[in-house]
Scaffold this motif. Sequence first.
Motif, PDB file in Angstrom:
ATOM      1  N   ARG A 109       0.829  -1.208   0.000  1.00 20.19           N
ATOM      2  CA  ARG A 109       0.000   0.000   0.000  1.00 20.19           C
ATOM      3  C   ARG A 109       0.866   1.260   0.000  1.00 20.19           C
ATOM      4  NH1 ARG A 109      -2.337  -2.523   4.273  1.00 20.19           N
ATOM      5  NH2 ARG A 109      -1.926  -0.712   5.602  1.00 20.19           N
ATOM      6  N   GLU A 156      -1.916   6.017  -4.028  1.00 16.34           N
ATOM      7  CA  GLU A 156      -3.300   6.026  -4.503  1.00 16.34           C
ATOM      8  C   GLU A 156      -3.395   6.068  -6.020  1.00 16.34           C
ATOM      9  OE1 GLU A 156      -5.817   5.586  -2.477  1.00 16.34           O
ATOM     10  OE2 GLU A 156      -4.384   5.477  -0.819  1.00 16.34           O
ATOM     11  N   THR A 202      -4.932   1.176  -7.585  1.00 15.99           N
ATOM     12  CA  THR A 202      -5.206   0.346  -6.423  1.00 15.99           C
ATOM     13  C   THR A 202      -5.878  -0.955  -6.830  1.00 15.99           C
ATOM     14  OG1 THR A 202      -5.489   2.344  -5.092  1.00 15.99           O
ATOM     15  CG2 THR A 202      -6.321   0.294  -4.171  1.00 15.99           C
TER      16      THR A 202
END
Length: 533
Positions: free
Chosen positions: A32, A37, A40
Motif C-alpha cells: 500500500r 493512490e 489500487t
Amino acid sequence: MGPRTDLTGHDVTNQPPARGDRDLWADDPVLRDHMGEEATPAAHGAALGRGEVAEWGRRANRHLPELVQFDAGGRRLDEVRFSESYHHLMSLGLTAGYAGGPWTGGSHLAHAAMVYLHSQVEPGTCCPMTMTYAAVPALAEGAPGLACDWVPKLTAAAYDPSVAPLSRKRAATLGMAMTEKQGGSDVRANATRAAPADGAYRLTGHKWFCSAPMSDGFLMLAQAPGGLSCFLVPRWLEDGTRNPIHLMRLKDKLGNRANASAEIELHGAWAQLVGEEGRGVPAIIRMVHHTRLDTAMAPAGLMRAALDHLHHWVSHRSAFQRRLIDQPLMRSLLADLVLDWEGATALGLHVARAFDDPARAGFARIGVALAKFLNNKLAIRVIAEAMEGLGGMGYVEDTPLPMLYREAPLNGIWEGSGNVICLDILRTLARDAGAGAALRAELKAATGADARYDAALSAHAARWPGLPEEGEARVFAERLALLLTAAVLIRHAPHPVADAFVASRLDHSRGHVAGSLPGIDPVPLIARLGGGD
C-alpha cells in the motif's frame, strides 16, 4: 486460541490457527505504501485472499496438467487438460484485468501489483496471463493488421478456454516459443524454417520450450529467407482445422507445476509475419521487455507469501517458554528478511511506474533488468530461510513453503538467466545513452539524505569509472541494483526501513547469512509485515 481435541483424544496445542479468509491488499502495508493512490488493485487482493482461492491454488498444484495427444480413434488432439481450479484462477486474474488492464485505461503499476498478489497464491497461472499482457505491444507495433483482430481478444476482461479459432472466442491468450535445443538463450542459432506460402508462411522445426501450449496463439522465431524473423502462429485456423503444432511432451518441471510447458514440433504450421523479415529479435523483444517486468515483480510476491506465513507461524508458536517471535534471533532474522522483501517490492513497483511514463522509457529499460537480476537472487535465500523458520513443517506440503521454494528459481531463469541479464545491462549502458543518463539521475536524486549512501555511490563510481569487463558484470550489476534499491527506499520508504537497508546492504560489516543485522532495531521492520499478528 485454546487447545482442541482431535479424533485420537490428544489435545492439539501450540499450533497456529487456520488462516481463513484474508485480504492480501489490506494486510500488506508495504504494498500500500509503495503503490500510493495512483492505482489500487484492492479488490483483486481481497479476492485472492479468500480461503477458497487458496484451496484452488493447492489443487492446481496437486492435479497437474495432462497431455492428450490423440483421441480414441487415433486422430491428433494435441490438447492439455487442466484442473477446474486452474481455470478458476485464470478467470479470476483475467477478468480482473491482469493482462488487459494496462492497455484498456489501467496502468502497468496496477498490473505489477496484480502480479505480486497473484504470485502469492498460485504463480503457475501467472505465466499465460503475463505473456498475454506482454504480447500486446509486440503486435501493436510489429503487426497492426493482426493487432486489430487479436488485441481486443487479448485485452478482454474475460477468460475463454474453449478450443476454437480466434473469431469464435470472446477472449484469447497468447504464448511464446523461442527456445530450441541447440540454442537456448542464443536465439540466433534457431533452426526452425519459415517458408513463404500464399501471403503467409509455413513453419517447420521444433521448440524445446513452449510456454502455456494451450494458448490461442504463439509468438515464435524462425529463419525466413531474409533472416531470423518473428511470427504469430495460431493454434486453430479460421477454417476450423488445427494448425499442425504437435505437442510432443510436457516438461517435468521442478516448480510452476500448475502451468503446462511443452516441447513442440511444427509440421508446416501456418504463420503470419510480425515486423520485418530478418528483424525477429527486435520484434519479439517488445514482448520480452514487458515479461521481464513480471519476472522482476513476481519474486517480491513469492517473498511476501513466504514471510507472511513465517510471521503467522512464529506469532502463534512457542518454544522454551516464549513465543518464537519474541526471541531475539528470530526477530533479527525476520527483520533482515523484511529488508530484502521490501527492497524488492519497492524497486519493482518503482520500475513499473516508469513503464507508465513514456518520458521514462530509458529508465524502464535498464531498471527492469537490474530489478529482475537482484530480486530473483534474493528470493531463493528469503524463501529458504522462511522454510527453515518453520522447522519440519516448512518442508511439508501442508504449508505453501515447498511450492514457493520450487518456484523461487524460475523467474531468474525465464526471459534471460542471470548472466544474460548482466550482459544486457552492460549492452544497454554501452549503447543507450538515455538509459544510462536516466539511471544516473535516479541514483543522484537520493543523494544528500544519507552520507553512507552518498559514500557508497561515490565508491561505485570510483571502482567502475566506465563499464566493467564481462567477468565483473555480476558484481557490477549487484552493486548497481542495491544502490538503486537504496535510492528508492531513501526517497519512498519509512526512515527505519531505508536506514536499516543502507546500513546493512551498502557496507561490508554484516555477516553473509540472514539474521546478521549490525545492531539494528528489528521492531519497525517486523511491523512492515502487517497482518495484525
